[in-house]
Every structure is written in structure tokens, then in C-alpha cells.
Design a protein around this motif. Structure first.
Motif, short mmCIF file in Angstrom:
data_model
loop_
_atom_site.label_atom_id
_atom_site.label_comp_id
_atom_site.label_asym_id
_atom_site.label_seq_id
_atom_site.Cartn_x
_atom_site.Cartn_y
_atom_site.Cartn_z
N HIS A 212 0.80 -1.10 -0.08
CA HIS A 212 -0.01 0.07 0.09
C HIS A 212 0.79 1.20 0.04
O HIS A 212 1.67 1.33 1.04
CB HIS A 212 -0.88 -0.21 1.21
CG HIS A 212 -1.69 1.42 1.27
ND1 HIS A 212 -2.09 1.94 2.75
CD2 HIS A 212 -2.43 1.86 0.57
CE1 HIS A 212 -2.89 2.74 2.41
NE2 HIS A 212 -2.93 2.89 1.04
N THR B 271 -0.10 7.88 -4.05
CA THR B 271 -1.21 7.70 -4.78
C THR B 271 -1.64 9.41 -5.59
O THR B 271 -2.12 9.46 -6.38
CB THR B 271 -2.41 7.43 -4.08
OG1 THR B 271 -2.33 6.33 -3.37
CG2 THR B 271 -3.86 7.48 -5.15
N ASN C 73 -8.90 14.20 -1.86
CA ASN C 73 -10.15 13.40 -2.30
C ASN C 73 -10.96 14.32 -3.03
O ASN C 73 -11.92 13.82 -4.03
CB ASN C 73 -10.83 13.03 -0.93
CG ASN C 73 -9.73 12.10 -0.21
OD1 ASN C 73 -8.87 11.42 -0.88
ND2 ASN C 73 -9.98 11.94 1.08
N GLU D 122 -11.81 5.30 -9.59
CA GLU D 122 -10.89 4.52 -9.87
C GLU D 122 -10.94 4.06 -11.50
O GLU D 122 -9.72 3.72 -11.92
CB GLU D 122 -11.11 3.24 -8.93
CG GLU D 122 -11.26 3.25 -7.37
CD GLU D 122 -12.17 4.23 -6.94
OE1 GLU D 122 -12.40 4.59 -5.84
OE2 GLU D 122 -13.41 4.35 -7.71
N PHE E 168 -6.55 -0.46 -7.06
CA PHE E 168 -7.28 0.24 -5.89
C PHE E 168 -8.18 -0.85 -5.16
O PHE E 168 -8.21 -0.79 -4.12
CB PHE E 168 -8.23 1.12 -6.42
CG PHE E 168 -7.59 2.54 -6.78
CD1 PHE E 168 -7.27 3.57 -5.77
CD2 PHE E 168 -7.61 2.77 -8.06
CE1 PHE E 168 -6.66 4.69 -6.20
CE2 PHE E 168 -7.05 4.00 -8.41
CZ PHE E 168 -6.44 4.96 -7.69
N ASP E 169 -8.67 -1.51 -6.06
CA ASP E 169 -9.48 -2.78 -5.54
C ASP E 169 -8.88 -4.04 -4.76
O ASP E 169 -8.05 -4.47 -5.19
CB ASP E 169 -10.08 -3.30 -6.73
CG ASP E 169 -11.37 -4.35 -6.30
OD1 ASP E 169 -11.40 -4.77 -5.33
OD2 ASP E 169 -12.26 -4.67 -7.50
N ARG F 131 -5.33 -1.59 4.90
CA ARG F 131 -5.16 -0.07 4.54
C ARG F 131 -5.49 0.69 5.82
O ARG F 131 -5.95 0.33 6.72
CB ARG F 131 -5.82 0.34 3.53
CG ARG F 131 -5.30 -0.18 2.20
CD ARG F 131 -5.89 0.35 0.76
NE ARG F 131 -7.17 0.31 0.54
CZ ARG F 131 -7.55 0.39 -0.45
NH1 ARG F 131 -6.95 0.56 -1.63
NH2 ARG F 131 -9.06 0.18 -0.94
N ARG G 248 -14.07 4.31 -0.10
CA ARG G 248 -13.66 4.75 -1.43
C ARG G 248 -13.37 6.37 -1.37
O ARG G 248 -12.66 6.94 -2.18
CB ARG G 248 -14.60 4.52 -2.44
CG ARG G 248 -14.66 3.06 -2.68
CD ARG G 248 -15.58 2.77 -4.01
NE ARG G 248 -15.65 3.62 -4.85
CZ ARG G 248 -15.99 4.58 -5.48
NH1 ARG G 248 -17.18 4.85 -4.94
NH2 ARG G 248 -15.60 5.34 -6.49
N ASN H 82 -9.63 7.19 -1.66
CA ASN H 82 -8.71 6.70 -2.56
C ASN H 82 -8.12 7.81 -3.17
O ASN H 82 -6.95 7.39 -3.64
CB ASN H 82 -9.65 5.84 -3.41
CG ASN H 82 -9.72 4.38 -2.98
OD1 ASN H 82 -9.14 4.04 -2.21
ND2 ASN H 82 -10.81 3.80 -3.60
N GLY I 236 -5.06 5.58 -1.90
CA GLY I 236 -5.81 4.26 -1.95
C GLY I 236 -4.89 3.22 -2.79
O GLY I 236 -5.32 1.95 -2.83
#
Length: 456
Positions: free
Chosen positions: A56, A61, A156, A171, A189-190, A218, A225, A228, A232
């Protein structure tokens, strides 16, 4: 081969010195990729760490989110100078004037004036829309465009801009705009994608020194979400070196070369910060031994990531560690070693001045942001800094939150007397400065790019 052996030896020694179960390092030098990995993915279910092991990467990100927005800007679909409300008209902030004026670029270079991130979408769908709907409850630290302060919430919100413009979930949009065109097939991301591959588990140390896996995997729940865009992504040394190659290149049909270069140019200066001398578009800009670098780090729940790029030397280094808080200084040690051994660049911490009790008493006290307290104490012959999650937030959480940083010595740096450096502990090497009001009274302290306001 000798360089590879030296790197492998240093990575192993560093992992042992800092007690890191697994450390993955990648270097891009002279157009060659060198990988050096040591240790295991988990102390409970150990598998050997390699260049494809997933970590992670947390706030690294943000570089993907910013690049996706730059591609939309290059396509004429986003104007970085435009108010965010052009794309997210439902935006409400604690200050209406700020909500009307904050621009997309303010989000990307952390000058939106937003507090760090304390927005809870529990009981909702965890989406970016739900996150943005609660932003009116987030504190403001300054008017937009007036100063930099690192904000997860800002990124975000930037992710919500991506959604609004593309009509896709964040995503999927980032995958289409960035990941797929660049062949980043080991970046996700998933968590469903992560769980079917080899991945590192973060660790934290109990009071007796025992390492145990950190939960949740995480730093925020899998369903959230809304975080993310700021933190993420899960990736590997191999993919992050490919990412670095892209940012060293000419755009590969994803971005015009001029847009890539714009990301590396200063947009706002930083003062007394370990993060760098300035922000570009997302990137931290820092000069090391007279040479310009760009980079970004990330810290998750027992996982730490560092990516540093030296454009004029066509060089990059990636470090991924799976234990905290020791992962941060371990990664810094590797970055410094590679800069010295591959490029001949010396990256040294400045030396603090002798302890001055009067100056120490002037800054002592409690400082805070939305989620954390920072305590400066003057006692005996040293000044200390401790930082941790607010007790009420920790008590209200049903997840295992990252540990606090115990009191560690700090020292003032030469100059005007308001800049400092942490000289021990898990934050060793971190720099910051104290802010004053018009009367010269200390009213805040910056740490890791975040402004903590002084309590009453």
C-alpha cells in the motif's frame, strides 16, 4: 554486478537495523533497473518479498490523481485555474467565500486552505460524493492560495472533480487515463485484485517490541472509497519504476511533454520542510547537493513508501517498507545511500544549535489539527515533540489505528530561530517551523507539511 551486490547488502543491513520484516527497493540508473528486496511479506504468513510484491503506497497515490487531472487539462476538459465549483457545484465549505474561490490547482499544490482530512462517511456509501457532502464540517486554516498545508481532503475533492468530468468512478477513470495506457498492470485500488496476488502486510510494534500485523490492512476501511484519491493505490517496485520512467520521459502519448514539465515547476514555496523546498503540481521539489529532485512519500498502517526522481540525471529510487514507524527512517536511509553511491550526492541533515531554555519555553505547548495533537515540551536540557491521534478519535474507532509517536528530541536550526529538526525516534530528520502572528506570538507549528494550530 558490484553495484547490485552493494545495494542488496545495504538493503539487507538497513532492514535488520530498523527491524523491518520486508523491504523492497528499486533503482533506475543509466537506463537500467536494479531491484534489491529483503525479508518477508508478513511475520505470520511469510513469503519472500520481490519486485512484484504489492505494498500500500498511501499518499504516493496523489501523484497518480494529479497526473490524471493534468491529462484532463491537456484534453481541454479541466481548467486548473477554474473554481472547483465549475465541476463540483455542490461543494460547500466552512467558509463560503473559500468554497467559491478555491481552484483545482489549489487542490493539487495544497494551497486550498483545508484542514487535513477528518471526515467520516461511516453509515453512508463511502463514496467521494458522500465525502464531499460533509466537507462543510472541515476546518479551514487559511484563505485559498495564501499558504501551503498538506491536505488529504483536498486530494479527495480533486478525485471528485475527476469523476464529475469523466462520468466514471474515480478508480475506473484513473485506470483509463493513466494506468492502462502506461501498462501499469500491477497497480490497483481494488482489494479483490490485491488479495489474489502476493502482497505485503503492514506491521506495528507492541510495547514489548514484538511485531504484529497492523489492522486494517489499509489505513482506512476497504469500503471508504472517499479516501482513494489521496491514498488508495497499491503497487510494486516494478510498476513504480515504470511510473518514474514516465515522469522522466516525454509523455508517451498520455501527456504532452510541456504538461509533464509543468508538474515539476514550483507553484508555491515551502519553508523549513523535510518534504521539500516547494510544491510543483503535487510533486515535492527539493534540491539535494545542488541538484533538483522531485518526489513523494506515503505512510499507511504499518507500510511506508518513498519515490524520489532526479530528472537531470535520469535517475529514480523507490523504497517500500512494511513496518512502522521504523519504515520511514529506513526508507530515508536507502534513498540517501542510493543518491550518494549512484550520483555522488550527499544528503545531510542540518545541525541544530545548542539548547536554549528561554526559546524552548516560548514554543512549548499543545498544537493540533483535526485528527492529531502535537505536544512540544521543554524540560531539563532538551526540547521534545510528541504527536499522536486524538484520544477521542482513537476511542471512537473500531479499527486498529497507527501508534502515536513518543516524545523525541528536537533542536532549533541556525537562522531566525523558528525552524527546527527532529533528532531522534521514528520522525528523525523531519523538519518544520513555528508560525507567529503580527505580534510575534507563536501560534502554530508545521510538521510534515501540515499546520498545527496552537491550543488555548
Amino acid at each position: 554486478m558490484a553495484q547490485e551486490q552493494q545495494l542488496s547488502g545495504f538493503v539487507e543491513a538497513t532492514a535488520r537495523e530498523f527491524g523491518i520484516p520486508g523491504l523492497a527497493v528499486g533503482v533506475l540508473a543509466d537506463d537500467r533497473e536494479i531491484h534489491a528486496c529483503h525479508g518477508v511479506t508478513s511475520v505470520d504468513t511469510p513469503l519472500p518479498v520481490d519486485d512484484r510484491t504489492l505494498f500500500h503506497v498511501a499518499s504516493v497515490t496523489k501523484t497518480f490523481t494529479a497526473t490524471a487531472l493534468m491529462r484532463l487539462a491537456a484534453q481541454g476538459r479541466v481548467d486548473l485555474a477554474a473554481p472547483v465549483r465549475r465541476y463540483v457545484p455542490e461543494l460547500r465549505l466552512a467558509d463560503e467565500d473559500a468554497a467559491a474561490r478555491v481552484t483545482v490547482e489549489n487542490l493539487l499544490n495544497h494551497t486550498a486552505g483545508l484542514e487535513w482530512n477528518l471526515i467520516d462517511t461511516e453509515g453512508q456509501d463511502g463514496s467521494l460524493a458522500a465525502f464531499v457532502a460533509k466537507m462543510a464540517g472541515l476546518g479551514m486554516i487559511a484563505p485559498p492560495g495564501t499558504r501551503a498545508s498538506y491536505s488529504q481532503a483536498g486530494y479527495n475533492l480533486a478525485g471528485r472533480v475527476v469523476e464529475a468530468v469523466t462520468g466514471l468512478g474515480f478508480e475506473k477513470a484513473v485506470a483509463a487515463l493513466v494506468l492502462e495506457p502506461l501498462g501499469l498492470s500491477n497497480t490497483f485500488f481494488d482489494l479483490d485484485e490485491v488479495m489474489i496476488r502476493k502482497f505485503a502486510v503492514g506491521h506495528r510494534r507492541d510495547d514489548d517490541g514484538t511485531l504484529r500485523p497492523a489492522r486494517p490492512w489499509r489505513a482506512f476501511p476497504a469500503g471508504a472509497r472517499g479516501n482513494n484519491p489521496g491514498g488508495g493505490i497499491v503497487s510494486s517496485v516494478g510498476d513504480l519504476l515504470r511510473w518514474a520512467r514516465f515522469h522522466l520521459g516525454t509523455g508517451e502519448g498520455v501527456l504532452p511533454a510541456a504538461a509533464l514539465e509543468r508538474m515539476k515547476r514550483q507553484t508555491v514555496a515551502l519553508r523549513g520542510s523535510t518534504l521539500g523546498d516547494a510544491f510543483g503540481i503535487c510533486w515535492f521539489l527539493r534540491e539535494v547537493d545542488g541538484v533538483r529532485t522531485i518526489g513523494h512519500g506515503g505512510s499507511g498502517n504499518g507500510q511506508f513508501a518513498e519515490l524520489l526522481i532526479v530528472p537531470e540525471r535520469n535517475f529514480a529510487v523507490v523504497c517500500l517498507a512494511n513496518a512502522g514507524p521504523e519504515g520511514y527512517p529506513a526508507n530515508q536511509a536507502v534513498v540517501r545511500w542510493t543518491l550518494e553511491h549512484y550520483l555522488g550526492l550527499a544528503d545531510r541533515d542540518p545541525e541544530p544549535v545548542p539548547y536554549d531554555r528561554a526559546r524552548a519555553l516560548e514554543v512549548a505547548g499543545r498544537y493540533e489539527i483535526d485528527a492529531m495533537n502535537l505536544d512540544i515540551a521543554a524540560g531539563g536540557d532538551r526540547l521534545t515533540l510528541a504527536v499522536g491521534i486524538k484520544p477521542e478519535i482513537r476511542a471512537a474507532s473500531d479499527t486498529d489505528m497507527p501508534p502515536d509517536y513518543a516524545a523525541a528530541a528536537i533542536g532549533f536550526l541556525p537562522g531566525d530561530g523558528d525552524e527546527y529538526i527532529v533528532t531522534e525516534g521514528g520522525l528523525k530528520g523531519q523538519r518544520g517551523f513555528f508560525s507567529r502572528d503580527a505580534n510575534g506570538t507563536v501560534v502554530g507549528v508545521d510538521l510534515a507539511g501540515r499546520l498545527f494550530g496552537r491550543g488555548a
